[in-house]
Design a protein around this motif. Sequence first.
Motif, mmCIF file in Angstrom:
data_model
loop_
_atom_site.group_PDB
_atom_site.id
_atom_site.type_symbol
_atom_site.label_atom_id
_atom_site.label_comp_id
_atom_site.label_asym_id
_atom_site.label_seq_id
_atom_site.Cartn_x
_atom_site.Cartn_y
_atom_site.Cartn_z
ATOM 1 N N GLN A 26 67.305 44.169 43.467
ATOM 2 C CA GLN A 26 67.212 43.215 44.562
ATOM 3 C C GLN A 26 68.488 42.375 44.650
ATOM 4 O O GLN A 26 68.957 42.049 45.750
ATOM 5 N N PHE A 27 69.083 42.042 43.506
ATOM 6 C CA PHE A 27 70.331 41.280 43.490
ATOM 7 C C PHE A 27 71.442 42.061 44.174
ATOM 8 O O PHE A 27 72.184 41.522 45.010
ATOM 9 N N ASP A 30 70.878 42.135 47.909
ATOM 10 C CA ASP A 30 71.202 40.839 48.518
ATOM 11 C C ASP A 30 72.710 40.664 48.661
ATOM 12 O O ASP A 30 73.204 40.178 49.685
ATOM 13 N N ASP A 33 73.952 42.925 51.510
ATOM 14 C CA ASP A 33 73.609 42.390 52.825
ATOM 15 C C ASP A 33 74.480 41.186 53.178
ATOM 16 O O ASP A 33 74.857 40.987 54.338
ATOM 17 N N ARG A 34 74.811 40.376 52.174
ATOM 18 C CA ARG A 34 75.663 39.222 52.428
ATOM 19 C C ARG A 34 77.066 39.658 52.849
ATOM 20 O O ARG A 34 77.667 39.088 53.746
ATOM 21 N N THR A 42 82.530 35.895 53.201
ATOM 22 C CA THR A 42 81.509 35.861 52.165
ATOM 23 C C THR A 42 81.932 34.946 51.024
ATOM 24 O O THR A 42 83.064 35.013 50.545
ATOM 25 N N GLN A 48 77.465 34.347 40.337
ATOM 26 C CA GLN A 48 77.140 35.557 41.095
ATOM 27 C C GLN A 48 78.204 36.634 40.905
ATOM 28 O O GLN A 48 77.902 37.815 40.758
ATOM 29 N N TYR A 95 63.264 36.115 37.574
ATOM 30 C CA TYR A 95 63.161 36.660 38.931
ATOM 31 C C TYR A 95 61.707 36.654 39.417
ATOM 32 O O TYR A 95 61.408 36.218 40.536
ATOM 33 N N ARG A 99 59.975 34.502 42.498
ATOM 34 C CA ARG A 99 59.244 35.132 43.595
ATOM 35 C C ARG A 99 57.839 34.553 43.726
ATOM 36 O O ARG A 99 57.344 34.332 44.825
ATOM 37 N N THR A 153 61.722 47.979 55.085
ATOM 38 C CA THR A 153 62.445 48.349 53.874
ATOM 39 C C THR A 153 63.107 49.702 54.002
ATOM 40 O O THR A 153 64.251 49.896 53.595
#
Length: 269
Positions: A26-27, A30, A33-34, A42, A48, A95, A99, A153
């Motif tokens: 998921q990281f 993300d 997508d960024r 960005t 990060q 994580y 959530r 998804t």
Amino acid sequence: MQPEDDLKSRIEAALVRGHFTQWQRQFLLDMRDRLVKYGPRTRLSAKQWAKLYEIIGPAPPNANASPQSRSDRPPSSPRWQTRRWRSPLAREARYLAARFARTFGIALALIVGSLIYSFIIRGGHVTWPSMPSFARSGGSEWVPLARTQFTITDGDTIRLNGAAKGTRLVGFNAPESIEPRCDSERDLGRRAKARLKELVAEAKLELKMVPCSCPAGTEGTDKCNYGRRCGLLFADGRDVGDVLVSEGLAVSFVCGSTSCPPTPRPWCG
């Protein structure tokens, strides 16, 4: 190639070849997508950056041309980069805790908003918050679904707002766009996902939750469909799976009551 494009390509390559925890995957999604959204604007924190390079490998020699300002680049010391987040189990726990807190917060906000609306606008008659009714009833009937109530998804999977896992659309199998087995599957998977977005963009949507084809007592666990629920999604009266199959973007995939045949994946020959 622009620095942000190179970094995005490295992330996508890592997603294809790597085996990650749910948190790591998921990281990476993300971060990708960024980069897609903001390009050279960005901005990532030092933490990060360190985490990203820990997962996909050290930065190449031209990493100084990163798509963000110098002040946000990770420190050059390998010791700093490896000192934190040593335990994958600890990362996964953080994580999952985050959530859970986010999901609980959304549910609480919906309930509070409903109560305020009920007592101020509707004269004290309590109503449910505006969310899919199957989230409350267990989903044994067709219910209307707004486009804002879920995300897409993949070509055969959606995720309802507030749900911990996705919902697998049954009756068909679309090519993978995240973990494809070959380039042709990746390209077709992206087309299937894009086409599903087109089908649901302006259509009247209906969703029916159905039992997954799993052994008794396993539904809702990782032993059944990776913990996902199962459903049928109709757009303007047509099963979206039938549309994708008819357009060559998916194949038929019919399961039994407690098990499924081998998943058809004809895209890589």
